[in-house]
Design a protein around this motif. Structure first.
Motif, short mmCIF file in Angstrom:
data_model
loop_
_atom_site.label_atom_id
_atom_site.label_comp_id
_atom_site.label_asym_id
_atom_site.label_seq_id
_atom_site.Cartn_x
_atom_site.Cartn_y
_atom_site.Cartn_z
N ASN A 68 -10.35 -7.31 10.55
CA ASN A 68 -9.11 -7.44 9.82
C ASN A 68 -7.88 -7.35 10.72
O ASN A 68 -6.75 -7.31 10.24
CB ASN A 68 -9.01 -6.36 8.74
CG ASN A 68 -9.99 -6.62 7.60
OD1 ASN A 68 -10.04 -7.73 7.08
ND2 ASN A 68 -10.76 -5.61 7.25
N ALA A 69 -8.10 -7.30 12.03
CA ALA A 69 -6.97 -7.30 12.95
C ALA A 69 -6.10 -8.53 12.71
O ALA A 69 -6.61 -9.63 12.48
CB ALA A 69 -7.48 -7.29 14.39
N GLY A 70 -4.79 -8.30 12.72
CA GLY A 70 -3.86 -9.39 12.46
C GLY A 70 -3.38 -9.44 11.03
O GLY A 70 -2.51 -10.27 10.70
N ALA A 122 -2.78 -6.49 1.33
CA ALA A 122 -2.33 -7.14 2.55
C ALA A 122 -2.78 -8.59 2.59
O ALA A 122 -3.52 -9.07 1.72
CB ALA A 122 -2.88 -6.38 3.76
N THR A 123 -2.31 -9.29 3.61
CA THR A 123 -2.72 -10.66 3.86
C THR A 123 -3.42 -10.71 5.21
O THR A 123 -2.86 -10.30 6.23
CB THR A 123 -1.51 -11.61 3.88
OG1 THR A 123 -0.83 -11.53 2.63
CG2 THR A 123 -1.95 -13.05 4.12
N GLY A 124 -4.67 -11.17 5.22
CA GLY A 124 -5.43 -11.25 6.46
C GLY A 124 -4.91 -12.32 7.38
O GLY A 124 -4.10 -13.18 7.00
N ALA A 125 -5.39 -12.28 8.62
CA ALA A 125 -4.97 -13.28 9.60
C ALA A 125 -5.33 -14.69 9.14
O ALA A 125 -4.69 -15.67 9.55
CB ALA A 125 -5.62 -12.98 10.95
N ASP A 126 -6.33 -14.80 8.27
CA ASP A 126 -6.74 -16.11 7.76
C ASP A 126 -5.96 -16.52 6.51
O ASP A 126 -6.24 -17.55 5.89
CB ASP A 126 -8.24 -16.11 7.44
CG ASP A 126 -8.62 -15.03 6.42
OD1 ASP A 126 -7.71 -14.32 5.93
OD2 ASP A 126 -9.83 -14.90 6.15
N TYR A 131 -1.45 -4.81 11.17
CA TYR A 131 -2.71 -4.07 11.33
C TYR A 131 -3.44 -4.57 12.58
O TYR A 131 -3.61 -5.78 12.77
CB TYR A 131 -3.58 -4.27 10.08
CG TYR A 131 -4.77 -3.35 9.99
CD1 TYR A 131 -4.58 -1.98 9.80
CD2 TYR A 131 -6.07 -3.85 10.06
CE1 TYR A 131 -5.68 -1.13 9.69
CE2 TYR A 131 -7.16 -3.01 9.95
CZ TYR A 131 -6.96 -1.64 9.77
OH TYR A 131 -8.03 -0.80 9.66
N ASP A 132 -3.86 -3.62 13.43
CA ASP A 132 -4.53 -4.02 14.67
C ASP A 132 -6.05 -3.87 14.60
O ASP A 132 -6.74 -3.97 15.61
CB ASP A 132 -4.00 -3.22 15.85
CG ASP A 132 -4.30 -1.73 15.75
OD1 ASP A 132 -5.00 -1.31 14.79
OD2 ASP A 132 -3.85 -0.97 16.63
N GLY A 133 -6.57 -3.63 13.40
CA GLY A 133 -8.00 -3.43 13.23
C GLY A 133 -8.37 -1.97 13.09
O GLY A 133 -9.47 -1.64 12.63
N LYS A 134 -7.43 -1.09 13.48
CA LYS A 134 -7.68 0.35 13.36
C LYS A 134 -6.56 1.07 12.60
O LYS A 134 -6.81 2.00 11.85
CB LYS A 134 -7.83 0.98 14.74
CG LYS A 134 -9.04 0.51 15.53
CD LYS A 134 -9.12 1.23 16.87
CE LYS A 134 -10.34 0.77 17.67
NZ LYS A 134 -10.40 1.46 19.00
N ALA A 135 -5.33 0.66 12.84
CA ALA A 135 -4.19 1.36 12.25
C ALA A 135 -3.05 0.38 12.00
O ALA A 135 -3.00 -0.72 12.56
CB ALA A 135 -3.73 2.49 13.18
N TRP A 136 -2.10 0.84 11.17
CA TRP A 136 -0.91 0.06 10.86
C TRP A 136 0.25 0.47 11.77
O TRP A 136 0.35 1.61 12.20
CB TRP A 136 -0.48 0.28 9.41
CG TRP A 136 -1.40 -0.29 8.39
CD1 TRP A 136 -2.38 0.36 7.71
CD2 TRP A 136 -1.42 -1.63 7.92
NE1 TRP A 136 -3.01 -0.49 6.85
CE2 TRP A 136 -2.44 -1.74 6.95
CE3 TRP A 136 -0.68 -2.78 8.23
CZ2 TRP A 136 -2.73 -2.92 6.29
CZ3 TRP A 136 -0.97 -3.96 7.57
CH2 TRP A 136 -1.99 -4.03 6.62
N SER A 137 1.13 -0.47 12.04
CA SER A 137 2.37 -0.18 12.74
C SER A 137 3.49 -0.95 12.06
O SER A 137 3.24 -1.87 11.27
CB SER A 137 2.28 -0.57 14.22
OG SER A 137 2.06 -1.96 14.35
N VAL A 138 4.73 -0.56 12.35
CA VAL A 138 5.89 -1.19 11.72
C VAL A 138 6.53 -2.17 12.69
O VAL A 138 6.79 -1.84 13.85
CB VAL A 138 6.92 -0.13 11.30
CG1 VAL A 138 8.20 -0.79 10.80
CG2 VAL A 138 6.34 0.77 10.21
N ASP A 139 6.76 -3.38 12.21
CA ASP A 139 7.50 -4.38 12.97
C ASP A 139 8.98 -4.22 12.61
O ASP A 139 9.43 -4.69 11.56
CB ASP A 139 7.01 -5.78 12.61
CG ASP A 139 7.75 -6.87 13.39
OD1 ASP A 139 8.71 -6.55 14.11
OD2 ASP A 139 7.36 -8.05 13.25
N ARG A 140 9.72 -3.51 13.47
CA ARG A 140 11.12 -3.22 13.16
C ARG A 140 11.97 -4.47 13.05
O ARG A 140 12.95 -4.50 12.28
CB ARG A 140 11.71 -2.30 14.23
CG ARG A 140 11.21 -0.86 14.16
CD ARG A 140 12.04 0.02 15.07
NE ARG A 140 11.62 1.41 15.03
CZ ARG A 140 12.23 2.39 15.69
NH1 ARG A 140 13.28 2.12 16.45
NH2 ARG A 140 11.79 3.63 15.59
#
Length: 678
Positions: A33-35, A196-200, A343-352
């Motif tokens: 689920n990365a991306g 969420a929306t996956g990379a696909d 999401y990087d496959g392990k955790a979420w981060s914020v795109d400021r």
């Protein structure tokens, strides 16, 4: 208490699940689920001040311009717009209306019952909240009760369990002196799932951990010293955040939301700073910040925004790059912080770069006549509080006297003492009687009193004390004295009085007599800090052509220039006596000779009961001060309520004229001119 998702069913929470809230919902967290991306909308209410209903208990009438029941409509609209929302409250929630006082003091609610404001908030399902300074106004035992119990602090039974707020309360910078531990939990970690929306490009449900941490202003140690001294202590917001944000991250929080009951101040940082938002935003690990306390708005889209310090971006709604919001007060607006998550496959981060703060007002526009239109109230709120609402109305209608004139603060800024003098008379009589009976060492000192126009238009045209001629009831006394302060007596000298008045005169802008253009008389200095005497014994002028600090002229006591060394006792309130060092040094608590347990408002009510016939001559005509006369080339203007010129004329202010029925502020106020040469 749920991270609101449109696609994932909510789970219930046990009473013990406060520090670490259990997860619910499905979804798989794998590297595949990365991306993935998602948007989380943090929704903020702040400084509600118990305004559950759009109702003015001072005027016994609906006021559609504020009220949580309308903010609730905005919350529901936001939840339809955003798949993922987090609803938080930023404090100053349990105090501020007659309904609040009724449930705290008049008919204290039982342990088994929630405060009406918490019942109303329960209809929306808050995820978390923090404490403002006014949460401490009724003392720690009451606060412990309404939060559900568990405070381990002197004078409170930590084993007591009560109904509580209905959501976890977090506060990281107030500690129990008994345990040296936070008074309440410093933070909470809320585990949920997000749509969420996956990379696909396909929908996916993924887990998230949201850390929520709270901070309040250290000023509580001065403002409610009688309740807190020796029982709790504070540290600065930055220090507390530096300590606890890494803990949140270490426990797996993907993102951290700071609930700051404070605002923005460009002054140098200190651990006692009242509004440290500029500095808190720089603490590593904070992804979003909701603010309050200043009753202002951020981001501010006006031509002259309230905040323009370095690092503040009113277009993107960020403070030093951190998306932030301050949602006014009294339920007038909803703050929305849009967090773009990756999401990087392990955790979420914020795109400021894709995140921002915004405000949504309950004012939805204007009608054809230019009158403000507001969103409709959420129909689920009023029934939840109707019984207590009606009980409060019945209580505030209790008769206590009558007045032969309209008592208002509509023109207090230009000299009308109509709603100020009765407060000063009540405070002076109360303190003088106590000194004669209990403090013989001060019995020969003159006792004076100061008060201020607590309602002076900041919130709009309805934000003025305005008591009609005729019967007086308890709700009128609450209008005369807005805050739940207590009476304090301070010992000062004549020099202190001059400096005190110089500080109060900062209310006014400096006027240039030669300027031909329009000049605003009143500046941004709060009306509740415009202390004034209303006694025939004290006379002075305010020269607004002079710089701040050099405006008080011809200050006399009993007809003679005031002796700078003569000692006086001044009746005031606990707020001014303990946190007014910017006025004079002695207002840091060191000048206090008596800290009364009685509320100023109750003192006013008692005075009216003992002196039930209020008249203009005896209680509303003593103008201690006036402006120094000066001719100006252009108009000097100020704002006040609409259709109010007769109030100025009745007070003898013949130098006031109406310039425009609408001053253009959007607050429903009118523009008036004052002729300073008269």
């Amino acid at each position: 208490m749920k991270l609101r998702l449109r696609t994932v069913p909510a789970c219930s929470l046990s009473a013990s699940a406060l520090l670490l809230l259990a997860a619910c919902g499905g979804g798989t967290s794998t590297a595949q689920n990365a991306g993935a991306t998602a948007t989380l909308a943090v929704l903020e209410t702040t400084d509600l001040h118990f305004n559950v209903r759009s109702y003015d208990y001072f005027k016994l009438a609906e006021d559609r311009s504020y009220g949580f029941e309308r903010t609730a409509t905005l919350v529901r609209q936001a939840r339809k717009e955003f798949a993922n929302t987090l609803l938080v409250d930023n404090g100053d929630t349990i105090q501020g209306t007659a309904l609040a006082d009724y449930e705290a003091v008049v008919q204290t609610i039982p342990c088994s019952q929630q405060l009406s404001v918490f019942k109303a908030m329960g209809a929306l399902g808050y995820d978390a909240g923090t404490l403002g300074n006014h949460e401490f106004n009724y003392g720690l035992p009451f606060l412990n009760q309404v939060l559900g119990g568990g405070m381990d602090v002197a004078g409170v039974d930590p084993a007591r369990k009560c109904a509580g707020a209905g959501y976890p309360t977090v506060l990281a910078n107030v500690y129990s002196s008994k345990t040296n531990k936070p008074l309440v939990q410093p933070y909470a970690i809320i585990e949920r799932t997000v749509a969420a929306t996956g990379a696909d490009g396909k929908p996916v449900t993924l887990p998230i951990k949201v850390g929520v941490i709270g901070f309040t202003t250290p000023g509580i140690m001065n403002w409610d010293k009688r309740y807190l001294d020796g029982k709790v202590y504070t540290e600065g917001a930055v220090e507390a955040a530096t300590k606890y944000v890494p803990e949140l991250r270490a426990k797996g929080a993907d993102i951290v939301v700071a609930l700051l009951h404070g605002g923005l101040d460009s002054g140098a940082y200190s651990a006692t700073m009242e509004n440290p938002g500029l500095y808190l935003s720089k603490v590593a690990g904070i992804d979003a910040m909701v603010m309050g306390h200043q009753h202002s708005v951020f981001p501010d889209a006006s031509a002259t925004p309230a905040y323009s310090q370095a690092g503040v971006d009113n277009k993107s709604g960020t403070v030093n790059g951190v998306p932030a919001v301050m949602a006014s007060s009294w339920g007038k607006a909803l703050g929305v912080v849009r967090l773009a998550l990756a999401y990087d496959g392990k955790a979420w981060s914020v795109d400021r770069s894709q995140s921002r703060g915004e405000l949504r007002s309950i004012q939805s526009g204007k009608d054809a006549a230019g009158k403000a239109v507001y969103v409709e109230a959420d129909s689920t709120v009023a029934p939840l509080v109707e019984t207590q609402h009606q009980a409060t109305i019945a209580y505030v209608k209790t008769p206590i006297g009558s007045t032969d004139f309209r008592m208002s603060t509509l023109f207090a800024d230009v000299g009308d003492p109509g709603a100020i003098q009765i407060v000063n008379q009540a405070q002076q009589a109360y303190v003088a009687a106590y000194i004669q009976a209990n403090l013989p060492q001060y019995a020969k000192l003159p006792v004076l009193s100061v008060s201020a126009p607590f309602k002076s238009g900041f919130q709009g045209s309805a934000d003025y004390t305005d008591v009609a001629a005729g019967p007086l009831a308890i709700f009128n006394a609450a209008d005369l004295y807005l805050y739940p302060n207590t009476v304090y007596a301070v010992k000062v000298n004549g020099a202190d009085i001059r400096n005190w008045l110089e500080a109060a005169a900062k209310r006014f802008n400096r006027i240039d007599p030669a300027k031909t253009g329009e000049q605003a008389l009143v500046g941004s200095f709060p009306g509740y800090n415009f202390d004034m005497f209303t006694s025939a014994d004290v006379r002075y002028e305010i020269d607004v052509t002079q710089p701040a600090g050099s405006r008080i002229r011809n200050l006399t006591y009993q007809g003679r220039p005031i002796d700078t060394a003569q000692e006086f006792v001044i009746a005031t309130n606990n707020y001014r006596a303990t946190s007014g060092k910017s006025f004079i040094d002695k207002l840091d608590g060191s000048g206090t000779i008596w800290a009364s347990p009685d509320a100023n408002r109750d003192v006013v009510i008692d005075y009216l009961r003992k002196n039930p016939r209020v008249t203009r001559a005896a209680n509303g005509a003593a103008r201690s001060w006036q402006f120094t006369k000066v001719a100006t080339a252009g108009p000097v203007v100020f704002s006040s309520g609409p259709n109010a010129l007769p109030v100025a004329q009745a007070a003898g202010l013949t130098n006031i004229s109406l310039l425009a029925a609408d001053d253009g502020s959007g607050k429903g106020t009118s523009k008036y001119r004052i002729d300073l040469s008269q």
